[in-house]
Scaffold this active site. Sequence first.
Site, short mmCIF file in Angstrom:
data_model
loop_
_atom_site.label_atom_id
_atom_site.label_comp_id
_atom_site.label_asym_id
_atom_site.label_seq_id
_atom_site.Cartn_x
_atom_site.Cartn_y
_atom_site.Cartn_z
N GLU A 12 -9.40 -32.06 18.05
CA GLU A 12 -9.03 -31.52 19.40
C GLU A 12 -8.68 -29.99 19.28
O GLU A 12 -8.27 -29.44 18.58
CB GLU A 12 -7.77 -32.20 19.94
CG GLU A 12 -7.94 -33.04 20.97
CD GLU A 12 -8.29 -32.54 22.34
OE1 GLU A 12 -9.12 -31.62 22.39
OE2 GLU A 12 -8.12 -33.33 23.29
N ASP A 13 -8.96 -29.27 20.37
CA ASP A 13 -8.63 -27.87 20.59
C ASP A 13 -7.12 -27.75 20.92
O ASP A 13 -6.42 -26.85 20.39
CB ASP A 13 -9.41 -27.38 21.68
CG ASP A 13 -8.98 -27.86 23.11
OD1 ASP A 13 -8.53 -28.89 23.25
OD2 ASP A 13 -9.70 -27.37 24.23
N LYS B 209 1.20 -27.52 21.97
CA LYS B 209 2.19 -27.00 22.96
C LYS B 209 3.11 -28.19 23.15
O LYS B 209 3.26 -28.88 23.98
CB LYS B 209 1.78 -27.08 24.38
CG LYS B 209 0.74 -25.47 24.51
CD LYS B 209 0.74 -25.44 26.08
CE LYS B 209 -0.53 -24.53 26.44
NZ LYS B 209 -0.83 -24.64 27.76
N PHE C 270 -0.67 -20.71 28.96
CA PHE C 270 -2.10 -20.88 29.24
C PHE C 270 -2.99 -20.09 28.33
O PHE C 270 -2.89 -18.89 28.46
CB PHE C 270 -2.62 -21.10 30.73
CG PHE C 270 -3.74 -21.89 30.72
CD1 PHE C 270 -3.78 -23.11 31.06
CD2 PHE C 270 -5.03 -21.22 30.76
CE1 PHE C 270 -4.96 -23.69 31.08
CE2 PHE C 270 -6.31 -21.67 30.94
CZ PHE C 270 -6.23 -23.12 31.13
N ASP D 206 -1.43 -30.90 24.91
CA ASP D 206 -0.37 -30.46 25.66
C ASP D 206 0.62 -31.80 26.04
O ASP D 206 1.34 -31.82 25.45
CB ASP D 206 -1.54 -30.14 27.08
CG ASP D 206 -0.68 -29.30 28.07
OD1 ASP D 206 0.24 -28.40 27.98
OD2 ASP D 206 -1.00 -29.78 29.23
N THR E 290 -4.54 -37.31 26.49
CA THR E 290 -5.65 -37.35 26.06
C THR E 290 -5.64 -37.91 24.47
O THR E 290 -6.30 -38.94 24.18
CB THR E 290 -6.49 -35.93 25.94
OG1 THR E 290 -6.22 -35.54 27.15
CG2 THR E 290 -7.55 -36.13 25.45
N ARG F 222 -14.44 -19.00 26.72
CA ARG F 222 -14.87 -19.88 25.60
C ARG F 222 -15.22 -19.12 24.27
O ARG F 222 -15.10 -19.49 23.24
CB ARG F 222 -15.68 -20.89 25.71
CG ARG F 222 -15.14 -21.89 26.69
CD ARG F 222 -16.17 -23.37 26.80
NE ARG F 222 -16.09 -24.25 27.86
CZ ARG F 222 -15.12 -25.22 27.88
NH1 ARG F 222 -14.04 -25.28 27.15
NH2 ARG F 222 -14.88 -25.95 29.17
N GLY G 277 -13.62 -27.95 24.61
CA GLY G 277 -12.71 -27.13 24.05
C GLY G 277 -12.99 -27.03 22.53
O GLY G 277 -12.56 -25.97 22.12
N GLY H 88 -0.14 -34.75 25.85
CA GLY H 88 -0.28 -35.76 24.63
C GLY H 88 -1.25 -36.83 25.30
O GLY H 88 -1.61 -37.65 24.41
P1 IMP Z 1 -3.41 -33.43 27.45
O1 IMP Z 1 -4.11 -34.66 27.90
O2 IMP Z 1 -2.40 -32.82 28.42
O3 IMP Z 1 -2.57 -33.32 26.16
O4 IMP Z 1 -4.35 -32.18 27.62
C1 IMP Z 1 -5.32 -31.66 26.76
C2 IMP Z 1 -6.17 -30.89 27.32
O5 IMP Z 1 -5.78 -30.10 28.53
C3 IMP Z 1 -6.89 -30.05 26.26
O6 IMP Z 1 -7.70 -30.88 25.59
C4 IMP Z 1 -7.42 -28.77 27.11
O7 IMP Z 1 -8.87 -29.16 27.84
C5 IMP Z 1 -6.48 -28.66 28.37
N1 IMP Z 1 -5.59 -27.72 28.06
C6 IMP Z 1 -4.23 -27.56 27.97
N2 IMP Z 1 -3.41 -26.52 27.85
C7 IMP Z 1 -4.78 -25.83 27.61
C8 IMP Z 1 -4.63 -24.24 27.80
O8 IMP Z 1 -3.66 -23.47 27.58
N3 IMP Z 1 -5.74 -23.51 27.80
C9 IMP Z 1 -6.88 -24.39 28.16
N4 IMP Z 1 -7.11 -25.71 28.18
C10 IMP Z 1 -5.76 -26.40 28.02
MG MG Z 2 -9.46 -30.64 24.66
#
Ligand code: IMP
Ligand code: MG
Length: 184
Positions: A99-100, A131, A152, A103, A107, A165, A45, A105
């Site tokens: 990071e992209d 987010k 999303f 969400d 990762t 993408r 991402g 948190g």
């Molecule tokens: P986390 O571990 O829940 O913070 O996940 C983060 C990962 O979820 C990001 O690196 C994205 O790959 C994916 N992700 C979360 N929200 C979105 C979104 O709105 N669009 C696309 N990918 C998302």
């Molecule tokens: Mg990502």
Amino acid sequence: MKGQGASIEVMISAEDIDERVNELAAQIYEDVPAKSLIAICVLKGSLIFYADLVRAYPGAVHVEYMAVSSYGSRKTSGALNIHVDVSTDISGKDVLIVEDIVDSGRTIARLREMFMARGARTLRVVSLLDKTSRREIQVNVEYVGFEIPDEFVVGYGLDFDQKYRTLPFVGKIRNDSVKIDEER
Ligand code: IMP
Ligand code: MG
């Protein structure tokens, strides 16, 4: 939008992204005492954001890539699958994780622990999007491009089912019939 089969509503324009990426690069440069960085692209991402950010960064950049996915129940702390790891020893180095989107948190929390354990001298995280309303784990994100609501989003590297993408902006899919939540 490139005939990819759905209508996408622009949330953040290419111009606004460009301006913000330049601001972030300048801010990070100011904050890193040694000016040179190991910048880690969290695939897939972050790839577009990463390419723009490292080119806007005025100092020296050692590029590295990682590919990870989290697994385990959303209710537990989860763990990280590392599909691709960095190819260098980061101990004693100034590390920037790129990071992209943050969400839950999870990762970023796992990546932070991992790079601290590997002995990074300093560790910073930059995420294009955040987010905050979806956070499940408290985690430090030093630089955020844009805080966004709980929607999303796709484009500028972010995908839905590996599509969108390559869009130059960040947008949301208008078609409500797509079951986005199941695909996260
Ligand atoms: P986390 O571990 O829940 O913070 O996940 C983060 C990962 O979820 C990001 O690196 C994205 O790959 C994916 N992700 C979360 N929200 C979105 C979104 O709105 N669009 C696309 N990918 C998302
Ligand atoms: Mg990502």
